[in-house]
Design a protein around this motif. Structure first.
Motif, PDB file in Angstrom:
ATOM      1  N   THR A  27     121.698  17.749 108.136  1.00 57.65           N
ATOM      2  CA  THR A  27     120.283  18.108 108.204  1.00 57.65           C
ATOM      3  C   THR A  27     120.096  19.517 108.748  1.00 57.65           C
ATOM      4  O   THR A  27     119.174  20.220 108.344  1.00 57.65           O
ATOM      5  N   ALA A  30     120.779  21.806 105.862  1.00 56.94           N
ATOM      6  CA  ALA A  30     119.655  21.743 104.927  1.00 56.94           C
ATOM      7  C   ALA A  30     118.466  22.534 105.457  1.00 56.94           C
ATOM      8  O   ALA A  30     117.760  23.200 104.693  1.00 56.94           O
ATOM      9  N   GLY A  33     119.015  26.051 104.755  1.00 58.43           N
ATOM     10  CA  GLY A  33     118.982  26.356 103.329  1.00 58.43           C
ATOM     11  C   GLY A  33     120.316  26.808 102.785  1.00 58.43           C
ATOM     12  O   GLY A  33     120.376  27.602 101.851  1.00 58.43           O
ATOM     13  N   THR A  35     122.712  24.543 101.743  1.00 58.80           N
ATOM     14  CA  THR A  35     123.322  23.416 101.047  1.00 58.80           C
ATOM     15  C   THR A  35     123.399  23.711  99.550  1.00 58.80           C
ATOM     16  O   THR A  35     122.576  24.452  99.023  1.00 58.80           O
ATOM     17  N   LYS A  37     122.858  23.241  95.596  1.00 57.19           N
ATOM     18  CA  LYS A  37     121.794  22.659  94.772  1.00 57.19           C
ATOM     19  C   LYS A  37     122.363  22.417  93.379  1.00 57.19           C
ATOM     20  O   LYS A  37     122.724  23.349  92.671  1.00 57.19           O
ATOM     21  N   SER A  52     120.664  26.295  97.910  1.00 55.87           N
ATOM     22  CA  SER A  52     119.333  25.722  97.736  1.00 55.87           C
ATOM     23  C   SER A  52     118.195  26.689  98.104  1.00 55.87           C
ATOM     24  O   SER A  52     117.150  26.658  97.485  1.00 55.87           O
ATOM     25  N   ARG A  53     118.373  27.493  99.095  1.00 52.56           N
ATOM     26  CA  ARG A  53     117.370  28.469  99.543  1.00 52.56           C
ATOM     27  C   ARG A  53     116.055  27.830  99.973  1.00 52.56           C
ATOM     28  O   ARG A  53     115.001  28.433  99.851  1.00 52.56           O
ATOM     29  N   THR A  54     116.095  26.617 100.468  1.00 49.85           N
ATOM     30  CA  THR A  54     114.869  25.966 100.913  1.00 49.85           C
ATOM     31  C   THR A  54     114.496  26.349 102.335  1.00 49.85           C
ATOM     32  O   THR A  54     113.353  26.194 102.727  1.00 49.85           O
ATOM     33  N   GLY A  55     115.432  26.825 103.102  1.00 48.43           N
ATOM     34  CA  GLY A  55     115.175  27.166 104.499  1.00 48.43           C
ATOM     35  C   GLY A  55     114.691  28.589 104.665  1.00 48.43           C
ATOM     36  O   GLY A  55     114.218  29.235 103.737  1.00 48.43           O
ATOM     37  N   SER A  56     114.845  29.069 105.870  1.00 53.62           N
ATOM     38  CA  SER A  56     114.383  30.396 106.232  1.00 53.62           C
ATOM     39  C   SER A  56     115.310  31.482 105.679  1.00 53.62           C
ATOM     40  O   SER A  56     116.520  31.434 105.865  1.00 53.62           O
ATOM     41  N   LYS A  57     114.717  32.464 105.031  1.00 52.15           N
ATOM     42  CA  LYS A  57     115.494  33.570 104.471  1.00 52.15           C
ATOM     43  C   LYS A  57     116.156  34.379 105.581  1.00 52.15           C
ATOM     44  O   LYS A  57     117.311  34.789 105.456  1.00 52.15           O
ATOM     45  N   ARG A  60     119.287  32.565 106.901  1.00 51.79           N
ATOM     46  CA  ARG A  60     120.430  32.730 105.984  1.00 51.79           C
ATOM     47  C   ARG A  60     120.982  34.146 106.079  1.00 51.79           C
ATOM     48  O   ARG A  60     122.195  34.346 106.050  1.00 51.79           O
TER      49      ARG A  60
END
Length: 131
Positions: A27, A30, A33, A35, A37, A52-57, A60
């Protein structure tokens, strides 16, 4: 890096907050971001797996350079990245995989409260040698 210093660095970040609030390393990765995809539908189904790029840029981006350094100098991540490169994985994809693995290692150090041990896998492998 000592666990106390790692916790303090994570708490100082306004975006991350307290890392101990995550139930597990999966988690945490995830949230960042990092993980993989999988593409599961559509015309571009044959495309490569991407991050995945779902989290904070910015989180990352903060992990990018440490991942490059870790892939060269950390014995576990160096072997991991060499294995992925040998299988034909793209260099950027290897960096993303190292970022994912580094997120898991960071979570492990903070969650257990113990310093990083580069030989932690060697103990498990010695047991498996007799099998």
């Amino acid at each position: 890096v000592s666990p106390a210093l790692a916790i303090r660095l994570c708490q100082d970040s306004g975006e991350l907050g307290d890392i101990r609030r995550f139930d597990n390393a999966k988690t945490f990765a995830a949230f960042l971001g990092v993980t993989p995809k999988q593409r599961t539908s559509g015309a571009s189904l044959r495309g490569r797996t991407m991050i995945s790029r779902t989290g904070s840029k910015s989180m990352r981006a903060a992990l990018y350079m440490p991942s490059l350094v870790a892939a060269r100098h950390n014995p576990i991540l160096k072997q991991f990245s060499a294995r992925l490169l040998a299988t034909g994985m793209a260099e950027k994809a290897v960096i993303a995989a190292v970022m994912h693995k580094l997120a898991h290692l960071i979570y492990g150090v903070i969650h257990t409260g113990k310093p990083f041990n580069p030989n932690y896998l060697a103990k498990g492998l010695a047991i498996q040698d007799g099998i």
